[in-house]
Design a protein around this motif. Sequence first.
Motif, PDB file in Angstrom:
ATOM      1  N   MET A   1       0.915  -1.128  -0.101  1.00  0.00           N
ATOM      2  CA  MET A   1      -0.025  -0.019  -0.003  1.00  0.00           C
ATOM      3  C   MET A   1       0.883   1.322  -0.062  1.00  0.00           C
ATOM      4  O   MET A   1       0.458   2.341  -0.604  1.00  0.00           O
ATOM      5  CB  MET A   1      -1.013  -0.084   1.234  1.00  0.00           C
ATOM      6  CG  MET A   1      -1.986  -1.130   1.318  1.00  0.00           C
ATOM      7  SD  MET A   1      -3.197  -0.895  -0.133  1.00  0.00           S
ATOM      8  CE  MET A   1      -4.441  -2.044   0.281  1.00  0.00           C
ATOM      9  N   GLU A   2       2.025   1.014   0.563  1.00  0.00           N
ATOM     10  CA  GLU A   2       2.945   2.264   0.473  1.00  0.00           C
ATOM     11  C   GLU A   2       3.265   2.683  -0.822  1.00  0.00           C
ATOM     12  O   GLU A   2       3.526   3.784  -1.126  1.00  0.00           O
ATOM     13  CB  GLU A   2       4.204   2.033   1.461  1.00  0.00           C
ATOM     14  CG  GLU A   2       4.807   3.258   1.924  1.00  0.00           C
ATOM     15  CD  GLU A   2       4.199   4.166   2.754  1.00  0.00           C
ATOM     16  OE1 GLU A   2       4.360   5.406   2.407  1.00  0.00           O
ATOM     17  OE2 GLU A   2       3.164   3.810   3.451  1.00  0.00           O
ATOM     18  N   GLN A   3       3.597   1.756  -1.759  1.00  0.00           N
ATOM     19  CA  GLN A   3       4.062   2.048  -3.075  1.00  0.00           C
ATOM     20  C   GLN A   3       2.773   2.808  -3.592  1.00  0.00           C
ATOM     21  O   GLN A   3       2.901   3.795  -4.376  1.00  0.00           O
ATOM     22  CB  GLN A   3       4.425   0.688  -3.790  1.00  0.00           C
ATOM     23  CG  GLN A   3       4.859   1.131  -5.378  1.00  0.00           C
ATOM     24  CD  GLN A   3       5.907   2.032  -5.182  1.00  0.00           C
ATOM     25  OE1 GLN A   3       7.105   1.837  -4.698  1.00  0.00           O
ATOM     26  NE2 GLN A   3       5.709   3.128  -5.879  1.00  0.00           N
ATOM     27  N   ILE A   4       1.641   2.315  -3.531  1.00  0.00           N
ATOM     28  CA  ILE A   4       0.329   3.151  -4.062  1.00  0.00           C
ATOM     29  C   ILE A   4       0.260   4.542  -3.652  1.00  0.00           C
ATOM     30  O   ILE A   4       0.052   5.282  -4.332  1.00  0.00           O
ATOM     31  CB  ILE A   4      -0.919   2.150  -3.846  1.00  0.00           C
ATOM     32  CG1 ILE A   4      -0.832   0.907  -4.446  1.00  0.00           C
ATOM     33  CG2 ILE A   4      -2.281   3.066  -4.297  1.00  0.00           C
ATOM     34  CD1 ILE A   4      -1.895   0.082  -4.191  1.00  0.00           C
ATOM     35  N   LYS A   5       0.630   4.794  -2.278  1.00  0.00           N
ATOM     36  CA  LYS A   5       0.647   6.004  -1.803  1.00  0.00           C
ATOM     37  C   LYS A   5       1.620   6.851  -2.634  1.00  0.00           C
ATOM     38  O   LYS A   5       1.346   7.991  -2.950  1.00  0.00           O
ATOM     39  CB  LYS A   5       0.909   6.033  -0.316  1.00  0.00           C
ATOM     40  CG  LYS A   5       1.054   7.457   0.220  1.00  0.00           C
ATOM     41  CD  LYS A   5      -0.324   8.238   0.333  1.00  0.00           C
ATOM     42  CE  LYS A   5      -0.159   9.411   1.139  1.00  0.00           C
ATOM     43  NZ  LYS A   5      -1.447  10.275   1.052  1.00  0.00           N
ATOM     44  N   GLN A   6       2.657   6.444  -2.915  1.00  0.00           N
ATOM     45  CA  GLN A   6       3.749   7.124  -3.465  1.00  0.00           C
ATOM     46  C   GLN A   6       3.442   7.345  -4.864  1.00  0.00           C
ATOM     47  O   GLN A   6       3.631   8.534  -5.391  1.00  0.00           O
ATOM     48  CB  GLN A   6       5.176   6.247  -3.384  1.00  0.00           C
ATOM     49  CG  GLN A   6       6.248   6.953  -4.150  1.00  0.00           C
ATOM     50  CD  GLN A   6       6.438   8.083  -3.435  1.00  0.00           C
ATOM     51  OE1 GLN A   6       6.771   8.052  -1.892  1.00  0.00           O
ATOM     52  NE2 GLN A   6       6.627   9.190  -3.839  1.00  0.00           N
ATOM     53  N   PHE A   7       2.542   6.647  -5.248  1.00  0.00           N
ATOM     54  CA  PHE A   7       2.147   6.817  -6.769  1.00  0.00           C
ATOM     55  C   PHE A   7       1.372   8.023  -6.864  1.00  0.00           C
ATOM     56  O   PHE A   7       1.316   9.153  -7.860  1.00  0.00           O
ATOM     57  CB  PHE A   7       1.270   5.821  -7.458  1.00  0.00           C
ATOM     58  CG  PHE A   7       2.238   4.433  -7.924  1.00  0.00           C
ATOM     59  CD1 PHE A   7       3.419   4.488  -8.017  1.00  0.00           C
ATOM     60  CD2 PHE A   7       1.384   3.265  -7.609  1.00  0.00           C
ATOM     61  CE1 PHE A   7       4.064   3.361  -8.614  1.00  0.00           C
ATOM     62  CE2 PHE A   7       2.059   2.109  -8.281  1.00  0.00           C
ATOM     63  CZ  PHE A   7       3.585   2.075  -8.352  1.00  0.00           C
ATOM     64  N   PHE A   8       0.529   8.209  -5.811  1.00  0.00           N
ATOM     65  CA  PHE A   8      -0.346   9.294  -5.860  1.00  0.00           C
ATOM     66  C   PHE A   8       0.537  10.483  -5.503  1.00  0.00           C
ATOM     67  O   PHE A   8       0.229  11.560  -5.755  1.00  0.00           O
ATOM     68  CB  PHE A   8      -1.496   9.200  -4.541  1.00  0.00           C
ATOM     69  CG  PHE A   8      -2.521   8.341  -5.025  1.00  0.00           C
ATOM     70  CD1 PHE A   8      -3.779   9.003  -5.957  1.00  0.00           C
ATOM     71  CD2 PHE A   8      -2.768   7.090  -4.913  1.00  0.00           C
ATOM     72  CE1 PHE A   8      -4.709   8.386  -6.455  1.00  0.00           C
ATOM     73  CE2 PHE A   8      -4.001   6.453  -5.165  1.00  0.00           C
ATOM     74  CZ  PHE A   8      -4.732   6.924  -6.045  1.00  0.00           C
ATOM     75  N   ASN A  10       3.602  11.263  -6.192  1.00  0.00           N
ATOM     76  CA  ASN A  10       4.186  11.476  -7.604  1.00  0.00           C
ATOM     77  C   ASN A  10       3.253  12.174  -8.487  1.00  0.00           C
ATOM     78  O   ASN A  10       3.976  12.966  -9.295  1.00  0.00           O
ATOM     79  CB  ASN A  10       4.767  10.002  -8.333  1.00  0.00           C
ATOM     80  CG  ASN A  10       6.041   9.639  -7.192  1.00  0.00           C
ATOM     81  OD1 ASN A  10       6.462   9.906  -6.439  1.00  0.00           O
ATOM     82  ND2 ASN A  10       6.393   8.434  -7.725  1.00  0.00           N
ATOM     83  N   ILE A  11       2.260  12.069  -8.513  1.00  0.00           N
ATOM     84  CA  ILE A  11       1.224  12.822  -9.433  1.00  0.00           C
ATOM     85  C   ILE A  11       0.749  13.981  -8.504  1.00  0.00           C
ATOM     86  O   ILE A  11      -0.309  14.687  -9.218  1.00  0.00           O
ATOM     87  CB  ILE A  11       0.235  12.073 -10.152  1.00  0.00           C
ATOM     88  CG1 ILE A  11      -0.813  11.504  -8.935  1.00  0.00           C
ATOM     89  CG2 ILE A  11       0.729  10.796 -10.727  1.00  0.00           C
ATOM     90  CD1 ILE A  11      -2.199  11.081  -9.605  1.00  0.00           C
ATOM     91  N   GLU A  12       1.334  14.394  -7.544  1.00  0.00           N
ATOM     92  CA  GLU A  12       0.765  15.536  -6.909  1.00  0.00           C
ATOM     93  C   GLU A  12      -0.518  15.684  -6.046  1.00  0.00           C
ATOM     94  O   GLU A  12      -1.382  16.431  -6.093  1.00  0.00           O
ATOM     95  CB  GLU A  12       0.960  16.944  -7.551  1.00  0.00           C
ATOM     96  CG  GLU A  12       2.634  17.000  -7.842  1.00  0.00           C
ATOM     97  CD  GLU A  12       2.881  18.235  -8.646  1.00  0.00           C
ATOM     98  OE1 GLU A  12       1.847  19.050  -8.999  1.00  0.00           O
ATOM     99  OE2 GLU A  12       3.655  18.347  -9.146  1.00  0.00           O
ATOM    100  N   GLU A  40       2.814   6.531 -14.026  1.00  0.00           N
ATOM    101  CA  GLU A  40       3.656   6.106 -12.650  1.00  0.00           C
ATOM    102  C   GLU A  40       3.844   4.489 -12.501  1.00  0.00           C
ATOM    103  O   GLU A  40       4.898   4.116 -12.336  1.00  0.00           O
ATOM    104  CB  GLU A  40       3.010   6.894 -11.447  1.00  0.00           C
ATOM    105  CG  GLU A  40       3.144   8.349 -11.418  1.00  0.00           C
ATOM    106  CD  GLU A  40       4.687   8.665 -11.373  1.00  0.00           C
ATOM    107  OE1 GLU A  40       5.620   7.961 -10.580  1.00  0.00           O
ATOM    108  OE2 GLU A  40       5.180   9.720 -11.887  1.00  0.00           O
ATOM    109  N   ILE A  41       2.632   3.992 -12.652  1.00  0.00           N
ATOM    110  CA  ILE A  41       2.665   2.412 -12.447  1.00  0.00           C
ATOM    111  C   ILE A  41       3.775   1.690 -13.686  1.00  0.00           C
ATOM    112  O   ILE A  41       4.631   1.259 -13.272  1.00  0.00           O
ATOM    113  CB  ILE A  41       1.388   1.746 -12.548  1.00  0.00           C
ATOM    114  CG1 ILE A  41       0.622   2.262 -11.437  1.00  0.00           C
ATOM    115  CG2 ILE A  41       1.343   0.460 -12.906  1.00  0.00           C
ATOM    116  CD1 ILE A  41      -1.114   2.032 -11.346  1.00  0.00           C
ATOM    117  N   GLU A  42       3.571   2.166 -14.849  1.00  0.00           N
ATOM    118  CA  GLU A  42       4.317   1.831 -15.907  1.00  0.00           C
ATOM    119  C   GLU A  42       5.830   2.180 -15.629  1.00  0.00           C
ATOM    120  O   GLU A  42       6.545   1.498 -16.061  1.00  0.00           O
ATOM    121  CB  GLU A  42       3.967   2.346 -17.194  1.00  0.00           C
ATOM    122  CG  GLU A  42       2.517   1.835 -17.553  1.00  0.00           C
ATOM    123  CD  GLU A  42       1.900   2.346 -18.691  1.00  0.00           C
ATOM    124  OE1 GLU A  42       0.978   1.712 -19.566  1.00  0.00           O
ATOM    125  OE2 GLU A  42       2.432   3.515 -19.608  1.00  0.00           O
TER     126      GLU A  42
END
Length: 73
Positions: A1-8, A10-12, A40-42
């Motif tokens: 879940m931490e990686q998903i939070k990082q994706f968000f 990264n897109i501000e 971001e995922i890609e």
Amino acid sequence: MEQIKQFFINIERTDIDENMDNLVSDDVIDSIDIMALVAEIEKHYGKALKAEFINAENFENFASIKKMLESAF
């Protein structure tokens, strides 16, 4: 879940966290946000996310995003 939070992050979209549901249906995120997340995922996985995974249901909350990522990669 931490990686998903990082994706968000990264897109501000630091306003979004794992306790939120209905991100799409409540208009918290829109198609522009989804496409930014896909990018971001890609970038993170180093390969394209198949089109079949890019739908609103897969981006409703952190759990659905996690499930989609597990299926896709």
